[in-house]
Design an enzyme around this catalytic site. Structure first.
Site, PDB file in Angstrom:
ATOM      1  CG  ASP A 172      -1.863  -1.197   1.230  1.00  0.00           C
ATOM      2  OD1 ASP A 172      -2.256  -1.640   0.135  1.00  0.00           O
ATOM      3  OD2 ASP A 172      -2.174  -1.696   2.326  1.00  0.00           O
ATOM      4  CE  LYS A 210       2.280  -2.582  -4.356  1.00  0.00           C
ATOM      5  NZ  LYS A 210       1.981  -2.160  -2.971  1.00  0.00           N
ATOM      6  N   GLY A 264      -4.708  -4.304  -3.656  1.00  0.00           N
ATOM      7  CA  GLY A 264      -5.669  -3.243  -3.961  1.00  0.00           C
ATOM      8  C   GLY A 264      -4.857  -2.033  -4.375  1.00  0.00           C
ATOM      9  CG  HIS A 265      -2.166  -2.198  -6.932  1.00  0.00           C
ATOM     10  ND1 HIS A 265      -1.371  -2.885  -7.805  1.00  0.00           N
ATOM     11  CD2 HIS A 265      -1.852  -2.695  -5.706  1.00  0.00           C
ATOM     12  CE1 HIS A 265      -0.615  -3.750  -7.142  1.00  0.00           C
ATOM     13  NE2 HIS A 265      -0.892  -3.659  -5.862  1.00  0.00           N
ATOM     14  CD  GLN A 317       0.506  -9.043  -2.403  1.00  0.00           C
ATOM     15  OE1 GLN A 317       1.122  -9.727  -3.197  1.00  0.00           O
ATOM     16  NE2 GLN A 317      -0.744  -8.703  -2.625  1.00  0.00           N
TER      17      GLN A 317
HETATM   18  P1  GDP Z   1      -0.801   0.296  -3.558  1.00  0.00           P
HETATM   19  O1  GDP Z   1      -1.431  -0.958  -3.069  1.00  0.00           O
HETATM   20  O2  GDP Z   1       0.663   0.337  -3.324  1.00  0.00           O
HETATM   21  O3  GDP Z   1      -1.157   0.629  -4.973  1.00  0.00           O
HETATM   22  O4  GDP Z   1      -1.410   1.478  -2.658  1.00  0.00           O
HETATM   23  P2  GDP Z   1      -2.956   1.667  -2.240  1.00  0.00           P
HETATM   24  O5  GDP Z   1      -3.711   2.123  -3.435  1.00  0.00           O
HETATM   25  O6  GDP Z   1      -3.457   0.470  -1.521  1.00  0.00           O
HETATM   26  O7  GDP Z   1      -2.813   2.808  -1.136  1.00  0.00           O
HETATM   27  C1  GDP Z   1      -2.232   4.037  -1.434  1.00  0.00           C
HETATM   28  C2  GDP Z   1      -3.278   5.137  -1.211  1.00  0.00           C
HETATM   29  O8  GDP Z   1      -2.637   6.387  -1.177  1.00  0.00           O
HETATM   30  C3  GDP Z   1      -4.319   5.233  -2.321  1.00  0.00           C
HETATM   31  O9  GDP Z   1      -5.527   5.665  -1.789  1.00  0.00           O
HETATM   32  C4  GDP Z   1      -3.734   6.314  -3.239  1.00  0.00           C
HETATM   33  O10 GDP Z   1      -4.732   7.000  -3.978  1.00  0.00           O
HETATM   34  C5  GDP Z   1      -3.110   7.228  -2.228  1.00  0.00           C
HETATM   35  N1  GDP Z   1      -1.938   7.981  -2.683  1.00  0.00           N
HETATM   36  C6  GDP Z   1      -0.916   7.586  -3.497  1.00  0.00           C
HETATM   37  N2  GDP Z   1       0.019   8.545  -3.568  1.00  0.00           N
HETATM   38  C7  GDP Z   1      -0.415   9.577  -2.786  1.00  0.00           C
HETATM   39  C8  GDP Z   1       0.131  10.837  -2.415  1.00  0.00           C
HETATM   40  O11 GDP Z   1       1.236  11.218  -2.809  1.00  0.00           O
HETATM   41  N3  GDP Z   1      -0.605  11.603  -1.562  1.00  0.00           N
HETATM   42  C9  GDP Z   1      -1.810  11.212  -1.079  1.00  0.00           C
HETATM   43  N4  GDP Z   1      -2.460  12.018  -0.254  1.00  0.00           N
HETATM   44  N5  GDP Z   1      -2.347  10.027  -1.411  1.00  0.00           N
HETATM   45  C10 GDP Z   1      -1.662   9.219  -2.234  1.00  0.00           C
HETATM   46  P1  IMO Z   2      -1.042  -4.219  -2.156  1.00  0.00           P
HETATM   47  O1  IMO Z   2      -0.608  -4.816  -3.470  1.00  0.00           O
HETATM   48  C1  IMO Z   2      -0.951  -4.606   2.177  1.00  0.00           C
HETATM   49  C2  IMO Z   2      -1.106  -8.686   3.792  1.00  0.00           C
HETATM   50  C3  IMO Z   2      -2.329  -9.113   4.566  1.00  0.00           C
HETATM   51  C4  IMO Z   2      -1.684 -10.066   5.550  1.00  0.00           C
HETATM   52  C5  IMO Z   2      -0.606 -10.737   4.697  1.00  0.00           C
HETATM   53  C6  IMO Z   2      -1.015 -12.089   4.133  1.00  0.00           C
HETATM   54  O2  IMO Z   2      -2.310  -3.461  -2.237  1.00  0.00           O
HETATM   55  O3  IMO Z   2       0.074  -3.450  -1.534  1.00  0.00           O
HETATM   56  P2  IMO Z   2      -2.615 -12.799   2.140  1.00  0.00           P
HETATM   57  O4  IMO Z   2      -4.086 -12.584   1.921  1.00  0.00           O
HETATM   58  O5  IMO Z   2      -1.756 -12.231   1.067  1.00  0.00           O
HETATM   59  O6  IMO Z   2      -2.285 -14.230   2.429  1.00  0.00           O
HETATM   60  O7  IMO Z   2      -2.265 -11.987   3.498  1.00  0.00           O
HETATM   61  O8  IMO Z   2      -0.320  -9.857   3.641  1.00  0.00           O
HETATM   62  N1  IMO Z   2      -1.378  -8.161   2.419  1.00  0.00           N
HETATM   63  C7  IMO Z   2      -1.274  -6.870   2.090  1.00  0.00           C
HETATM   64  N2  IMO Z   2      -1.011  -5.780   2.831  1.00  0.00           N
HETATM   65  N3  IMO Z   2      -1.124  -4.486   0.847  1.00  0.00           N
HETATM   66  C8  IMO Z   2      -1.363  -5.572   0.074  1.00  0.00           C
HETATM   67  O9  IMO Z   2      -1.385  -5.515  -1.257  1.00  0.00           O
HETATM   68  C9  IMO Z   2      -1.499  -6.836   0.694  1.00  0.00           C
HETATM   69  N4  IMO Z   2      -1.736  -8.079   0.254  1.00  0.00           N
HETATM   70  C10 IMO Z   2      -1.648  -8.879   1.317  1.00  0.00           C
HETATM   71  O10 IMO Z   2      -2.937  -8.023   5.199  1.00  0.00           O
HETATM   72  O11 IMO Z   2      -1.027  -9.341   6.552  1.00  0.00           O
HETATM   73 MG    MG Z   3      -2.942  -1.590  -1.762  1.00  0.00          MG
END
Ligand code: GDP
Ligand code: IMO
Ligand code: MG
Length: 428
Positions: A13, A16, A40-41, A224
């Site tokens: 998270d 990416k 979840g991207h 991840q």
């Molecule tokens: P990922 O799994 O690595 O793609 O990240 P997630 O989407 O799960 O979580 C990142 C969150 O931060 C999302 O809600 C993005 O929209 C948000 N985000 C990404 N870059 C920035 C930033 O520079 N500033 C802010 N405020 N939000 C950001």
């Molecule tokens: P993105 O790609 C954050 C965590 C789960 C748990 C561990 C194992 O959005 O960054 P699993 O269901 O994979 O067997 O769970 O990994 N986890 C993540 N944490 N971002 C993710 O994906 C994750 N995918 C799995 O919360 O701790």
């Molecule tokens: Mg994510």
């Protein structure tokens, strides 16, 4: 032409999705190499939010070929749901999505086994996303998995399913006291998915290698993060795949010599979902502020993310195991308004200082982080696109991270939207 891996440098998270979407402007192909719909991207375009779970974050650009590689585990119902949702929102998918014939299928029993195994572990549970990821990779390694390509051979599919269910139903009856799975029902359900998905199934390794030979621009999208990697993360509190950059080779079928750069995505602070050690976790008002201001709730499960200061001990580990050639700092704007900002530079445990990440979980769980303190900034950095316009202390913070981990910062992200970023280097 560049072949760039985008990898999470922390516990996932990091942002990416946003960075892959930004870089896709110049890419011909985006390929996911591991994980499944546990990811979840989030990508925000013109105030519209898209959360991608299995489909590469490059899908939002019209002419990009998107690959779901052999290293990914695919839950067909979730994938079809994602394709349908994107189509409803006007995103074209059919012409440019390809799924590896060798990717493993998440079956209904994997999901039940995931949840059941978590329940058995009680307080020591991993806190998985409950998507069946672990049990699917277990079957892959046990050489009893069912693959995407099997959807196209009904007889082989049925036979593998029957064999697997003998074992699974034994566990359901005798260990988990749960209802048995019906082979015919699953078979019919999956043959339905096969009809929808068959046009996407391909030998993606050949397609990816051809794109490299043709000198196309490729982004290899990790899910991840490094600390969730099965080998190099905080085992057993990890996911079941190699999320580090090396996973891109096995998860797509390309050689290490083809990769030209590895970009680590680093959130300006640290978050983690699920259980496991997290040395810099904050249980105070600052942690709560990071969670609320940063919207730190899981994009897949909605669970609140644990929050804390930036940890450069884990970032140095990430730098090494991924061979990072550059880093992107995201969510700098979330630190706006803090009086003091801290960076963890080592851990203290039983009188000893650890500068490198200890492998022993007892140390990671019980160590005290050693911090360097920095002046914060009052001004808003949201949406800033030039480095020199950042408040001086924010500039110092970025430069300090670079100095500690020894890797160049190539982008600083200052908001959710595509254009909210500072591009420091165009070439990675
Ligand atoms: P990922 O799994 O690595 O793609 O990240 P997630 O989407 O799960 O979580 C990142 C969150 O931060 C999302 O809600 C993005 O929209 C948000 N985000 C990404 N870059 C920035 C930033 O520079 N500033 C802010 N405020 N939000 C950001
Ligand atoms: P993105 O790609 C954050 C965590 C789960 C748990 C561990 C194992 O959005 O960054 P699993 O269901 O994979 O067997 O769970 O990994 N986890 C993540 N944490 N971002 C993710 O994906 C994750 N995918 C799995 O919360 O701790
Ligand atoms: Mg994510």
């Amino acid at each position: 032409m560049p072949v760039i891996v985008i990898v999470g440098a922390q516990w996932g998270d990091e942002g990416k999705g946003k960075i892959v979407d930004v870089l896709t402007e110049k890419a011909d192909m985006v390929a996911r190499y591991q994980g499944g719909h546990n990811a979840g991207h989030t990508v925000v375009i013109n105030n519209k939010k898209f959360v991608l779970h299995l489909i590469p974050s490059g899908i939002l650009r019209k002419n990009t070929v998107c690959i779901i590689g052999n290293g990914v585990v695919v839950e067909p119902k979730a994938l079809i749901g994602e394709i349908t949702d994107l189509k409803k929102r006007g995103i074209k998918v059919s012409h440019n999505l390809l799924i590896s014939t060798n990717a493993h299928l998440i079956m209904p029993y994997h999901i039940v086994l995931d949840t059941a195994s978590e329940k058995t572990k009680g307080k020591k549970c991993i806190g998985t996303t409950g998507r069946g990821i672990g049990p699917t990779y277990v079957d892959k390694m046990a050489r009893s998995g069912i693959r995407v390509g099997d959807l196209l051979s009904p007889e082989a599919f049925q036979e593998k399913l029957r064999t697997n269910l003998r074992h699974v139903n034994f566990l359901m009856k005798n260990l988990y006291k749960a209802p048995a799975f019906n082979a015919k029902k699953i078979f019919e359900e999956y043959m339905g998915y096969a009809r929808t998905l068959r046009k996407y199934i391909a030998d993606t390794d050949i397609i990816v290698n051809a794109a490299i030979t043709e000198k196309k621009n490729l982004i290899l999208e990790g899910a991840q993060g490094t600390l969730l990697d099965i080998d190099h993360g905080t085992y057993p509190f990890v996911t079941s795949s190699n999320s580090i950059a090396g996973g891109a080779c096995t998860g797509l079928g390309i050689g290490p010599t083809k990769i030209t750069g590895v970009i680590g995505i680093v959130k300006a602070y640290t978050t983690r979902v699920g259980s496991g050690p997290f040395p810099t976790e904050l249980h105070d008002a600052i942690g709560k502020r990071m969670r609320e201001k940063g919207g730190e709730f899981g994009a897949t499960t909605g669970r609140p993310r644990r929050c804390g200061w930036l940890d450069t001990v884990i970032l140095k580990h990430s730098t090494a195991v991924n061979g990072l050639s550059g880093v992107v700092i995201t969510k700098l704007d979330i630190l706006d308004g803090l009086g003091t900002i801290k960076i963890c530079t080592s851990y203290r445990y039983k009188g000893r200082i650890y500068k490198d990440m200890p492998k022993d979980l007892t140390i990671l769980e019980n160590c005290t982080p050693v911090y360097e303190e920095f002046e914060g900034w009052k001004e808003s950095t949201e949406g800033i696109t030039e480095f020199r316009k950042l408040p001086r202390p924010a500039q110092t913070y970025i430069r300090k991270i670079e100095e500690i981990i020894g890797v160049r910062v190539v982008i600083v992200s200052t908001g959710q939207k595509r254009d909210e970023l500072i591009m420091l280097r165009e070439q990675f």
